[in-house]
Design an enzyme around this catalytic site. Structure first.
Site, PDB file in Angstrom:
ATOM      1  N   SER A 123      14.156 -23.782  20.627  1.00 26.31           N
ATOM      2  CA  SER A 123      14.290 -22.319  20.665  1.00 26.31           C
ATOM      3  C   SER A 123      13.694 -21.574  19.473  1.00 26.31           C
ATOM      4  CB  SER A 123      15.783 -21.957  20.776  1.00 26.31           C
ATOM      5  OG  SER A 123      16.444 -22.258  19.564  1.00 26.31           O
TER       6      SER A 123
ATOM      7  N   THR B  92      13.698 -15.488  28.160  1.00 26.17           N
ATOM      8  CA  THR B  92      13.673 -14.641  26.964  1.00 26.17           C
ATOM      9  C   THR B  92      12.694 -13.480  27.129  1.00 26.17           C
ATOM     10  OG1 THR B  92      12.942 -14.647  24.643  1.00 26.17           O
ATOM     11  CG2 THR B  92      12.013 -16.340  26.037  1.00 26.17           C
ATOM     12  N   ASP B  93      12.956 -12.399  26.418  1.00 27.56           N
ATOM     13  CA  ASP B  93      12.022 -11.262  26.456  1.00 27.56           C
ATOM     14  C   ASP B  93      10.668 -11.615  25.827  1.00 27.56           C
ATOM     15  OD1 ASP B  93      12.818 -11.341  23.780  1.00 27.56           O
ATOM     16  OD2 ASP B  93      13.465  -9.247  23.689  1.00 27.56           O
ATOM     17  N   GLU B  94      10.635 -12.720  25.055  1.00 29.47           N
ATOM     18  CA  GLU B  94       9.379 -13.078  24.380  1.00 29.47           C
ATOM     19  C   GLU B  94       8.272 -13.438  25.361  1.00 29.47           C
ATOM     20  OE1 GLU B  94       9.369 -15.445  20.907  1.00 29.47           O
ATOM     21  OE2 GLU B  94      11.269 -14.664  20.175  1.00 29.47           O
TER      22      GLU B  94
ATOM     23  N   TYR C 140       6.279 -21.434  21.647  1.00 29.67           N
ATOM     24  CA  TYR C 140       7.631 -21.313  22.216  1.00 29.67           C
ATOM     25  C   TYR C 140       7.632 -20.396  23.431  1.00 29.67           C
ATOM     26  CZ  TYR C 140      12.215 -19.204  22.918  1.00 29.67           C
ATOM     27  OH  TYR C 140      13.355 -18.710  23.506  1.00 29.67           O
TER      28      TYR C 140
ATOM     29  N   LYS D 183       8.320 -21.084  27.498  1.00 27.11           N
ATOM     30  CA  LYS D 183       9.382 -20.417  28.291  1.00 27.11           C
ATOM     31  C   LYS D 183       8.768 -19.693  29.498  1.00 27.11           C
ATOM     32  CE  LYS D 183      13.260 -20.129  27.473  1.00 27.11           C
ATOM     33  NZ  LYS D 183      14.419 -21.000  27.821  1.00 27.11           N
TER      34      LYS D 183
ATOM     35  N   LEU E 213      16.950 -15.476  11.756  1.00 23.39           N
ATOM     36  CA  LEU E 213      16.993 -14.416  10.734  1.00 23.39           C
ATOM     37  C   LEU E 213      18.410 -14.065  10.253  1.00 23.39           C
ATOM     38  CD1 LEU E 213      15.284 -12.148   9.220  1.00 23.39           C
ATOM     39  CD2 LEU E 213      16.071 -10.642  11.042  1.00 23.39           C
TER      40      LEU E 213
ATOM     41  N   PRO F 101      13.888 -14.171   2.752  1.00 23.40           N
ATOM     42  CA  PRO F 101      12.458 -14.042   3.031  1.00 23.40           C
ATOM     43  C   PRO F 101      12.202 -13.045   4.161  1.00 23.40           C
ATOM     44  CG  PRO F 101      13.328 -16.142   3.876  1.00 23.40           C
ATOM     45  CD  PRO F 101      14.458 -15.454   3.200  1.00 23.40           C
TER      46      PRO F 101
ATOM     47  N   PRO G 243       2.351 -16.436  11.755  1.00 24.69           N
ATOM     48  CA  PRO G 243       1.116 -16.309  12.545  1.00 24.69           C
ATOM     49  C   PRO G 243       1.429 -15.806  13.957  1.00 24.69           C
ATOM     50  CG  PRO G 243       1.280 -18.497  11.529  1.00 24.69           C
ATOM     51  CD  PRO G 243       2.599 -17.822  11.311  1.00 24.69           C
TER      52      PRO G 243
HETATM   53  P1  NAD Z   1      19.741 -23.397  20.295  1.00 24.85           P
HETATM   54  O1  NAD Z   1      18.507 -23.942  19.657  1.00 24.85           O
HETATM   55  O2  NAD Z   1      20.838 -22.892  19.434  1.00 24.85           O
HETATM   56  O3  NAD Z   1      20.385 -24.550  21.232  1.00 24.85           O
HETATM   57  C1  NAD Z   1      19.621 -25.338  22.087  1.00 24.85           C
HETATM   58  C2  NAD Z   1      20.523 -26.451  22.638  1.00 24.85           C
HETATM   59  O4  NAD Z   1      19.756 -27.216  23.596  1.00 24.85           O
HETATM   60  C3  NAD Z   1      21.014 -27.434  21.591  1.00 24.85           C
HETATM   61  O5  NAD Z   1      22.386 -27.709  21.778  1.00 24.85           O
HETATM   62  C4  NAD Z   1      20.181 -28.684  21.830  1.00 24.85           C
HETATM   63  O6  NAD Z   1      20.862 -29.891  21.475  1.00 24.85           O
HETATM   64  C5  NAD Z   1      19.942 -28.604  23.334  1.00 24.85           C
HETATM   65  N1  NAD Z   1      18.715 -29.309  23.750  1.00 24.85           N
HETATM   66  C6  NAD Z   1      17.470 -29.204  23.201  1.00 24.85           C
HETATM   67  N2  NAD Z   1      16.609 -30.022  23.832  1.00 24.85           N
HETATM   68  C7  NAD Z   1      17.320 -30.634  24.819  1.00 24.85           C
HETATM   69  C8  NAD Z   1      16.991 -31.572  25.829  1.00 24.85           C
HETATM   70  N3  NAD Z   1      15.752 -32.082  25.938  1.00 24.85           N
HETATM   71  N4  NAD Z   1      17.955 -31.956  26.687  1.00 24.85           N
HETATM   72  C9  NAD Z   1      19.222 -31.494  26.580  1.00 24.85           C
HETATM   73  N5  NAD Z   1      19.599 -30.611  25.622  1.00 24.85           N
HETATM   74  C10 NAD Z   1      18.661 -30.189  24.760  1.00 24.85           C
HETATM   75  O7  NAD Z   1      19.249 -22.311  21.326  1.00 24.85           O
HETATM   76  P2  NAD Z   1      19.870 -20.858  21.659  1.00 24.85           P
HETATM   77  O8  NAD Z   1      19.408 -19.892  20.644  1.00 24.85           O
HETATM   78  O9  NAD Z   1      21.301 -21.002  21.953  1.00 24.85           O
HETATM   79  O10 NAD Z   1      19.070 -20.533  23.022  1.00 24.85           O
HETATM   80  C11 NAD Z   1      19.551 -21.040  24.248  1.00 24.85           C
HETATM   81  C12 NAD Z   1      18.622 -20.590  25.365  1.00 24.85           C
HETATM   82  O11 NAD Z   1      18.573 -19.169  25.422  1.00 24.85           O
HETATM   83  C13 NAD Z   1      17.173 -21.062  25.189  1.00 24.85           C
HETATM   84  O12 NAD Z   1      16.680 -21.436  26.448  1.00 24.85           O
HETATM   85  C14 NAD Z   1      16.449 -19.840  24.659  1.00 24.85           C
HETATM   86  O13 NAD Z   1      15.095 -19.840  25.051  1.00 24.85           O
HETATM   87  C15 NAD Z   1      17.223 -18.718  25.336  1.00 24.85           C
HETATM   88  N6  NAD Z   1      17.269 -17.436  24.609  1.00 24.85           N
HETATM   89  C16 NAD Z   1      17.644 -17.393  23.304  1.00 24.85           C
HETATM   90  C17 NAD Z   1      17.747 -16.152  22.648  1.00 24.85           C
HETATM   91  C18 NAD Z   1      18.199 -16.057  21.196  1.00 24.85           C
HETATM   92  O14 NAD Z   1      18.176 -14.963  20.636  1.00 24.85           O
HETATM   93  N7  NAD Z   1      18.636 -17.130  20.559  1.00 24.85           N
HETATM   94  C19 NAD Z   1      17.462 -14.985  23.345  1.00 24.85           C
HETATM   95  C20 NAD Z   1      17.051 -15.056  24.689  1.00 24.85           C
HETATM   96  C21 NAD Z   1      16.988 -16.300  25.308  1.00 24.85           C
HETATM   97  O1  DAU Z   2      13.718 -12.340  21.644  1.00 28.34           O
HETATM   98  C1  DAU Z   2      14.461 -13.479  21.976  1.00 28.34           C
HETATM   99  C2  DAU Z   2      14.119 -14.598  21.020  1.00 28.34           C
HETATM  100  O2  DAU Z   2      14.734 -14.291  19.777  1.00 28.34           O
HETATM  101  C3  DAU Z   2      14.553 -15.967  21.518  1.00 28.34           C
HETATM  102  O3  DAU Z   2      13.841 -16.275  22.685  1.00 28.34           O
HETATM  103  C4  DAU Z   2      14.316 -17.041  20.460  1.00 28.34           C
HETATM  104  O4  DAU Z   2      14.845 -18.289  20.904  1.00 28.34           O
HETATM  105  C5  DAU Z   2      15.023 -16.621  19.189  1.00 28.34           C
HETATM  106  O5  DAU Z   2      14.764 -17.571  18.158  1.00 28.34           O
HETATM  107  C6  DAU Z   2      14.567 -15.236  18.738  1.00 28.34           C
HETATM  108  O6  DAU Z   2      13.174 -15.278  18.329  1.00 28.34           O
HETATM  109  P1  DAU Z   2      12.661 -14.444  17.033  1.00 28.34           P
HETATM  110  O7  DAU Z   2      11.430 -15.055  16.548  1.00 28.34           O
HETATM  111  O8  DAU Z   2      12.660 -12.988  17.332  1.00 28.34           O
HETATM  112  O9  DAU Z   2      13.916 -14.738  16.043  1.00 28.34           O
HETATM  113  P2  DAU Z   2      13.969 -15.101  14.473  1.00 28.34           P
HETATM  114  O10 DAU Z   2      15.414 -15.051  14.086  1.00 28.34           O
HETATM  115  O11 DAU Z   2      13.214 -16.339  14.166  1.00 28.34           O
HETATM  116  O12 DAU Z   2      13.216 -13.890  13.796  1.00 28.34           O
HETATM  117  C7  DAU Z   2      13.636 -12.553  14.005  1.00 28.34           C
HETATM  118  C8  DAU Z   2      12.658 -11.639  13.279  1.00 28.34           C
HETATM  119  O13 DAU Z   2      12.817 -11.835  11.862  1.00 28.34           O
HETATM  120  C9  DAU Z   2      11.207 -11.938  13.563  1.00 28.34           C
HETATM  121  O14 DAU Z   2      10.490 -10.696  13.574  1.00 28.34           O
HETATM  122  C10 DAU Z   2      10.754 -12.808  12.401  1.00 28.34           C
HETATM  123  C11 DAU Z   2      11.591 -12.276  11.251  1.00 28.34           C
HETATM  124  N1  DAU Z   2      11.979 -13.251  10.209  1.00 28.34           N
HETATM  125  C12 DAU Z   2      12.552 -14.415  10.607  1.00 28.34           C
HETATM  126  C13 DAU Z   2      12.953 -15.348   9.688  1.00 28.34           C
HETATM  127  C14 DAU Z   2      13.583 -16.667  10.110  1.00 28.34           C
HETATM  128  C15 DAU Z   2      11.801 -12.942   8.860  1.00 28.34           C
HETATM  129  O15 DAU Z   2      11.304 -11.851   8.502  1.00 28.34           O
HETATM  130  N2  DAU Z   2      12.224 -13.860   7.942  1.00 28.34           N
HETATM  131  C16 DAU Z   2      12.766 -15.062   8.289  1.00 28.34           C
HETATM  132  O16 DAU Z   2      13.099 -15.890   7.384  1.00 28.34           O
END
Ligand code: NAD
Ligand code: DAU
Length: 350
Positions: A92, A132-134, A157, A161, A197, A212, A281
């Protein structure tokens, strides 16, 4: 939905040891007649502590397997007739995908196809793909992502997705498989792994380490409390239309600088802690979700206020130091490495 025997509903959640998955497991178990199997291989991002409060329930079971393992997935779906699969298992973290994309393709793309095919073979009632919205790429200063926005993923990533979404939607068109895709914005809340973040800043703030900030810090994310997301997943499962996509968000756009300011204020820290670092990047400039379809058709409405949600989140990390210190100190990593070898290498079958 088909409630087996008119009573219990059997749901297979994948990735239920991660951040969002563990909140979803907890949310589902609040429904009196739901039985949850949590299929999670336990990568570096999974954590048994995330579900410690519900793991003793006789309506919960953990299956430690990879979603890429066809044999294991087939066995699990043969042993129990599931009403639904909710697929959250994924690699993720965007930054990790930039340095090593292959695990993202294996789990997010191949794993989703393995699950989809097994779900079809074993006649699982519904398949919810948590996306995800990404996948929509980056917005300019104005406008919102709707379900009709083109797919323009910019990182390994988000490309993985988007690929998974296409496979899921193709299964609907080709086989009439009962699928629903959800696309949510950035989540925050307890149990988020401290590479992301908000938990990175909170835990670094407690430890007196710098924050950072990538590039000019003006990239915009649309933040939603994780409990609002899992409420929406329950609604998508129980009320969504087959073959449909639902965007999930709460109209809560913030630049990364604004997020930092909110946290500085809550934690009483000096702005000196914020350090500019080189940009990610291909860093997407702005995400903003139009959630009106989910509101209209699913009855989704976020209940968490941003400032209060952030205060509670800071409080959670302040009162659960062992949870994140174990991860950040490397103690948890050592456990992970003992189990599975090098970091990021889930035990994919050969
Ligand atoms: P996370 O990284 O915290 O957790 C991922 C989980 O998946 C972990 O428990 C890991 O052990 C398990 N996993 C990874 N590879 C696996 C595999 N091959 N088989 C079985 N289990 C496996 O992720 P998260 O932030 O909770 O995100 C969960 C889902 O929601 C993802 O699909 C992500 O794309 C989506 N999502 C996340 C966000 C966000 O802001 N974090 C937003 C929108 C959508
Ligand atoms: O939009 C949904 C997505 O949000 C999910 O699909 C992803 O799984 C989840 O990781 C998240 O992605 P982002 O890249 O948006 O999240 P992240 O927390 O890594 O970063 C949030 C923003 O902060 C992004 O613009 C990058 C910036 N950032 C991130 C880190 C880790 C920093 O400026 N400094 C940092 O150290």
């Amino acid at each position: 939905m088909n409630h087996l025997g008119g009573s219990a509903m059997r749901i297979l959640v994948t990735g239920g040891l991660g951040f969002i998955g563990s909140h979803l497991v907890r949310r589902l178990l609040r429904e009196p007649e739901v039985l949850v199997t949590n299929l999670d291989v336990l990568t570096y991002a999974g954590n048994l502590a995330n579900v410690a409060d519900v793991a003793g329930s006789d309506r919960y079971v953990w299956e430690q397997s990879s979603i890429t393992d066809e044999v294991a997935v087939d066995r699990i779906l043969r042993e129990t007739q599931y009403d639904a699969i909710i697929n959250l298992a994924a690699e993720s973290h965007v930054d990790r995908s930039i340095s090593d994309g292959l695990p993202f393709v294996k789990t997010n793309v191949v794993g989703t196809q393995v699950l989809l095919e097994a779900a079809r073979r074993h006649q699982v009632g519904r398949f919810v793909q948590v996306s995800t919205d990404e996948v929509y790429g980056s917005l300019g200063e104005h406008g919102y992502f709707t379900e009709l926005s083109p797919l323009q993923p910019n990182s390994p990533y988000s490309a993985s997705k988007a690929s998974a979404d296409l496979l899921v939607l193709a299964a609907y068109r080709t086989y009439g498989q009962n699928v629903v895709v959800t696309r949510c914005s950035n989540n925050y809340g307890p149990y988020q792994f401290p590479e992301k973040l908000i938990p990175l800043y909170i835990t670094n703030g407690i430890e007196g380490k710098p924050w950072p900030l990538y590039g000019d810090g003006l990239n915009v994310r649309d933040w939603l409390h994780v409990e609002d997301h899992v409420d929406a997943l329950w609604l998508a499962l129980s009320r969504g239309q087959a073959g449909e996509i639902y965007n999930i968000g709460g109209h809560n756009e913030r630049t990364n600088r604004q997020v930092a300011l909110t946290l500085l204020d809550i934690m009483g820290l000096s702005p000196d802690i914020v350090v500019s670092v080189p940009d990610r990047p291909g860093h997407d400039r702005r995400y903003a979700i139009d959630p009106s379809k989910a509101m209209r058709e699913l009855g989704f409405f976020p209940r968490h206020d941003w400032t209060e949600g952030m205060r509670e989140t800071v409080r959670w990390y302040e009162t659960h130091p062992k949870w994140w210190q174990t991860i950040k100190s490397g103690e948890y990593l050592q456990f992970y490495q003992r189990q599975y070898g090098r970091l990021g290498d889930a035990p994919h079958e050969s």
